[in-house]
Design a protein around this motif. Structure first.
Motif, PDB file in Angstrom:
ATOM      1  N   GLU A 148      50.613  37.799  78.942  1.00 14.37           N
ATOM      2  CA  GLU A 148      50.663  36.713  79.752  1.00 14.37           C
ATOM      3  C   GLU A 148      51.415  35.581  78.797  1.00 14.37           C
ATOM      4  OE1 GLU A 148      48.268  33.078  82.162  1.00 14.37           O
ATOM      5  OE2 GLU A 148      47.379  34.937  81.565  1.00 14.37           O
ATOM      6  N   VAL A 149      52.447  35.096  79.340  1.00 11.98           N
ATOM      7  CA  VAL A 149      53.085  34.006  78.471  1.00 11.98           C
ATOM      8  C   VAL A 149      52.153  32.768  78.500  1.00 11.98           C
ATOM      9  CG1 VAL A 149      55.142  32.780  78.174  1.00 11.98           C
ATOM     10  CG2 VAL A 149      55.309  34.995  79.123  1.00 11.98           C
ATOM     11  N   ARG A 150      51.825  32.344  77.230  1.00  9.41           N
ATOM     12  CA  ARG A 150      50.999  31.410  77.024  1.00  9.41           C
ATOM     13  C   ARG A 150      51.948  30.045  76.456  1.00  9.41           C
ATOM     14  NH1 ARG A 150      46.534  33.533  72.807  1.00  9.41           N
ATOM     15  NH2 ARG A 150      48.116  31.972  71.588  1.00  9.41           N
ATOM     16  N   LEU A 184      61.497  44.586  77.988  1.00 12.32           N
ATOM     17  CA  LEU A 184      60.619  43.578  78.515  1.00 12.32           C
ATOM     18  C   LEU A 184      60.843  43.115  79.911  1.00 12.32           C
ATOM     19  CD1 LEU A 184      61.134  43.050  75.439  1.00 12.32           C
ATOM     20  CD2 LEU A 184      59.422  41.354  75.587  1.00 12.32           C
ATOM     21  N   SER A 185      60.026  43.458  80.713  1.00  9.79           N
ATOM     22  CA  SER A 185      60.288  43.117  82.293  1.00  9.79           C
ATOM     23  C   SER A 185      59.299  42.127  82.924  1.00  9.79           C
ATOM     24  CB  SER A 185      59.953  44.696  83.271  1.00  9.79           C
ATOM     25  OG  SER A 185      61.051  45.408  82.548  1.00  9.79           O
ATOM     26  N   ARG A 186      60.044  41.351  83.971  1.00  5.53           N
ATOM     27  CA  ARG A 186      59.151  40.199  84.379  1.00  5.53           C
ATOM     28  C   ARG A 186      58.471  40.933  85.499  1.00  5.53           C
ATOM     29  NH1 ARG A 186      63.601  35.984  86.008  1.00  5.53           N
ATOM     30  NH2 ARG A 186      63.769  37.403  87.428  1.00  5.53           N
ATOM     31  N   GLY A 199      53.202  31.251  81.926  1.00  2.00           N
ATOM     32  CA  GLY A 199      52.420  31.692  82.817  1.00  2.00           C
ATOM     33  C   GLY A 199      52.749  32.817  83.353  1.00  2.00           C
ATOM     34  N   GLU A 200      54.074  33.193  83.428  1.00  2.00           N
ATOM     35  CA  GLU A 200      54.578  34.737  83.943  1.00  2.00           C
ATOM     36  C   GLU A 200      53.904  35.732  83.099  1.00  2.00           C
ATOM     37  OE1 GLU A 200      58.842  33.550  86.015  1.00  2.00           O
ATOM     38  OE2 GLU A 200      58.880  34.456  83.679  1.00  2.00           O
ATOM     39  N   ARG A 201      53.902  36.832  83.591  1.00  2.56           N
ATOM     40  CA  ARG A 201      53.297  38.342  82.978  1.00  2.56           C
ATOM     41  C   ARG A 201      54.611  39.121  82.427  1.00  2.56           C
ATOM     42  NH1 ARG A 201      48.572  38.625  81.966  1.00  2.56           N
ATOM     43  NH2 ARG A 201      48.536  40.977  81.227  1.00  2.56           N
ATOM     44  N   THR A 238      61.320  34.563  69.123  1.00  6.02           N
ATOM     45  CA  THR A 238      60.472  35.335  68.226  1.00  6.02           C
ATOM     46  C   THR A 238      59.374  36.031  69.055  1.00  6.02           C
ATOM     47  OG1 THR A 238      59.233  33.168  67.696  1.00  6.02           O
ATOM     48  CG2 THR A 238      60.976  33.856  66.128  1.00  6.02           C
ATOM     49  N   ARG A 239      58.987  35.535  69.994  1.00 10.63           N
ATOM     50  CA  ARG A 239      57.860  35.947  70.784  1.00 10.63           C
ATOM     51  C   ARG A 239      58.211  37.450  71.459  1.00 10.63           C
ATOM     52  NH1 ARG A 239      52.945  34.462  69.947  1.00 10.63           N
ATOM     53  NH2 ARG A 239      53.203  32.633  70.861  1.00 10.63           N
TER      54      ARG A 239
END
Length: 148
Positions: free
Chosen positions: A10-12, A97-99, A72-74, A25-26
């Motif tokens: 989960e994008v924090r 890396l997929s949304r 907030g996206e995964r 970098t994430r």
């Protein structure tokens, strides 16, 4: 084709830049965590690697960005082994890396090697580590050369 390993994140808030995008970098951190999780699932967590006297050394990474990812996206990260050297000492892994909507947001290509932490030299890993990588070979797998 072998199975593709996947790990979700989960994008924090601390993972986004001033534009609200997942910071560059994430992407590398997610790819690295997914690789280590893939090995741990096969019984090669950090403690097992240390016990055998092996660690990963990165030789290069490249990111191709395709779509935006926001707070907030995964994100789902896949790991496919696209190359191994003859002795397994060097490897190339592709991470997609997929949304949540299935769109590929980025592709990370990682080139790494196994290092004997006592000798401080790149060397072939124990057979179990190589088997763990072989289990995730991609359809386009190729044997890669010794030195980059």
């Amino acid at each position: 084709m072998s199975k593709v390993f996947r790990k979700s994140f989960e994008v924090r808030w601390d993972g986004v830049d001033l534009n609200g995008h997942l910071r560059n970098t994430r992407y590398l951190e997610y790819a690295s965590t997914a690789r280590l999780s893939q090995l741990a699932e096969a019984g090669w967590d950090v403690r097992a690697l240390q016990k055998e006297g092996f660690a990963v050394v990165m030789l290069g990474e490249e990111i191709t960005y395709r779509r935006e990812v926001f707070f907030g996206e995964r994100v789902s990260v896949s790991c496919e082994v696209v190359g191994l050297s003859d002795d397994g000492s060097r490897w190339r892994i592709r991470h997609s890396l997929s949304r949540e909507d299935g769109e590929v947001a980025a592709v990370v290509s990682s080139l790494g090697a196994w290092i004997d932490i006592r000798a401080r030299k790149i060397t072939a890993p124990p057979s179990g580590i190589r088997a763990a990588l072989e289990a995730h070979r991609s359809d386009g797998f190729e044997v890669i050369g010794g030195r980059p």
